[in-house]
Design a protein around this motif. Sequence first.
Motif, short mmCIF file in Angstrom:
data_model
loop_
_atom_site.label_atom_id
_atom_site.label_comp_id
_atom_site.label_asym_id
_atom_site.label_seq_id
_atom_site.Cartn_x
_atom_site.Cartn_y
_atom_site.Cartn_z
N LEU A 95 0.80 -1.22 0.00
CA LEU A 95 0.00 0.00 0.00
C LEU A 95 0.83 1.27 0.00
O LEU A 95 0.27 2.36 -0.04
CB LEU A 95 -0.92 0.01 1.23
CG LEU A 95 -2.01 -1.06 1.29
CD1 LEU A 95 -2.70 -1.03 2.64
CD2 LEU A 95 -3.03 -0.84 0.19
N GLU A 97 2.18 2.53 2.49
CA GLU A 97 1.90 3.28 3.71
C GLU A 97 3.19 3.44 4.50
O GLU A 97 3.78 2.45 4.95
CB GLU A 97 0.86 2.54 4.58
CG GLU A 97 -0.55 2.63 4.05
CD GLU A 97 -1.55 2.05 5.05
OE1 GLU A 97 -2.75 2.20 4.79
OE2 GLU A 97 -1.13 1.47 6.06
N ARG A 155 -7.62 -3.33 4.30
CA ARG A 155 -7.19 -1.95 4.09
C ARG A 155 -7.18 -1.61 2.59
O ARG A 155 -7.60 -0.52 2.19
CB ARG A 155 -5.81 -1.75 4.70
CG ARG A 155 -5.24 -0.35 4.54
CD ARG A 155 -6.04 0.70 5.26
NE ARG A 155 -5.42 2.01 5.12
CZ ARG A 155 -6.03 3.16 5.35
NH1 ARG A 155 -7.30 3.18 5.73
NH2 ARG A 155 -5.40 4.30 5.21
N VAL A 156 -6.73 -2.56 1.77
CA VAL A 156 -6.75 -2.36 0.32
C VAL A 156 -8.18 -2.15 -0.16
O VAL A 156 -8.47 -1.27 -0.99
CB VAL A 156 -6.12 -3.56 -0.41
CG1 VAL A 156 -6.30 -3.42 -1.92
CG2 VAL A 156 -4.64 -3.68 -0.06
N THR A 159 -9.42 1.34 0.65
CA THR A 159 -8.78 2.41 -0.12
C THR A 159 -9.22 2.42 -1.58
O THR A 159 -9.00 3.40 -2.29
CB THR A 159 -7.25 2.29 -0.07
OG1 THR A 159 -6.85 1.00 -0.56
CG2 THR A 159 -6.75 2.47 1.36
N THR A 160 -9.84 1.31 -2.03
CA THR A 160 -10.25 1.23 -3.43
C THR A 160 -11.76 1.26 -3.63
O THR A 160 -12.23 1.25 -4.77
CB THR A 160 -9.71 -0.06 -4.08
OG1 THR A 160 -10.16 -1.20 -3.32
CG2 THR A 160 -8.20 -0.06 -4.13
N ASN A 162 -15.95 2.27 -1.67
CA ASN A 162 -16.72 3.03 -0.69
C ASN A 162 -17.64 2.07 0.06
O ASN A 162 -18.83 1.97 -0.21
CB ASN A 162 -17.52 4.13 -1.38
CG ASN A 162 -18.32 4.96 -0.39
OD1 ASN A 162 -17.92 5.09 0.77
ND2 ASN A 162 -19.44 5.50 -0.85
N LYS A 228 -10.35 1.12 8.43
CA LYS A 228 -10.80 2.08 7.43
C LYS A 228 -10.18 3.46 7.66
O LYS A 228 -9.82 4.15 6.70
CB LYS A 228 -12.33 2.20 7.45
CG LYS A 228 -12.91 3.18 6.44
CD LYS A 228 -14.43 3.21 6.53
CE LYS A 228 -15.01 4.25 5.58
NZ LYS A 228 -14.85 3.87 4.16
#
Length: 278
Positions: A95, A97, A155-156, A159-160, A162, A228
Amino acid sequence: MVYGIVGQHIPPLRLNLLKGIVAIALLILTILLTGESLPTSAPTPILLLCLSGVIGISWGDTAFLAAINYLGARRVLLLSTLAPPMTAIAAMIWLQESLNLTAWGGIFITILGVAWVVTERVPGSSDDSPAHLWRGIGWGLLAAIANAIGTVISRVAFTTGNITPVWAALLRLGAAELILLGWMCLPNRQAQAISFPYRQTKRIIFAACFAAFCGTYLGIWLQQTAIKFTAAGIASTLLQTSPIFVIPIAICIGEKVSWRAIAGVIIALIGIGLLFFS
């Protein structure tokens, strides 16, 4: 704490399935009461959340419950502290991060405090003489790895797409339950199901449902909320701090708590403070 007791009466796979069914029913009720509809999203985040549930819940939680039966809660919780650095490193790779030095310091100080609490020897406890030590370590490591992978995949997905945390929790649990049901349909699992004595277990089933309400329904919902809204490594670290909350529970039920345990809690709280400061 409740799962540690219930796990002595219900096999890990069956207990994992039971707690998932209870949590799914509660999540569906929550969605109906709040009127929260499934957000319009591409299929990729939904599939990622389902994959996260298969790895993190069906595999990871089953391994975690199995490890508790072999090692006891303290040693399994110690192995679980490997999950946050695994998660942070995987999030850096997949990611991009990046955590600053303060966050990394908070992660390792928190892990140090938790580890100091769970490694304390308790006289007369089963943790001092675990059966099948290496098998338990294997299950514990598998649980930590599955937890880290499941967290990063969630987490992926966030981030991709909603997707709200409550729907994420439901999707993860639903996918995990399908895998568990398929697992239990295997011939050897069916034989175990027939031979398992369910008589005189109403209290055990009630305790499992109570634990499912606290640890699975609320736990996974809040877990997805944390993943999230913050970095995966930080969320994973905070999710592994449950041993420090066992201390006040132990005091309330009349157990003696050592100064080492209290010091470990203080160290972990300092690490948590650094994570929030970062």
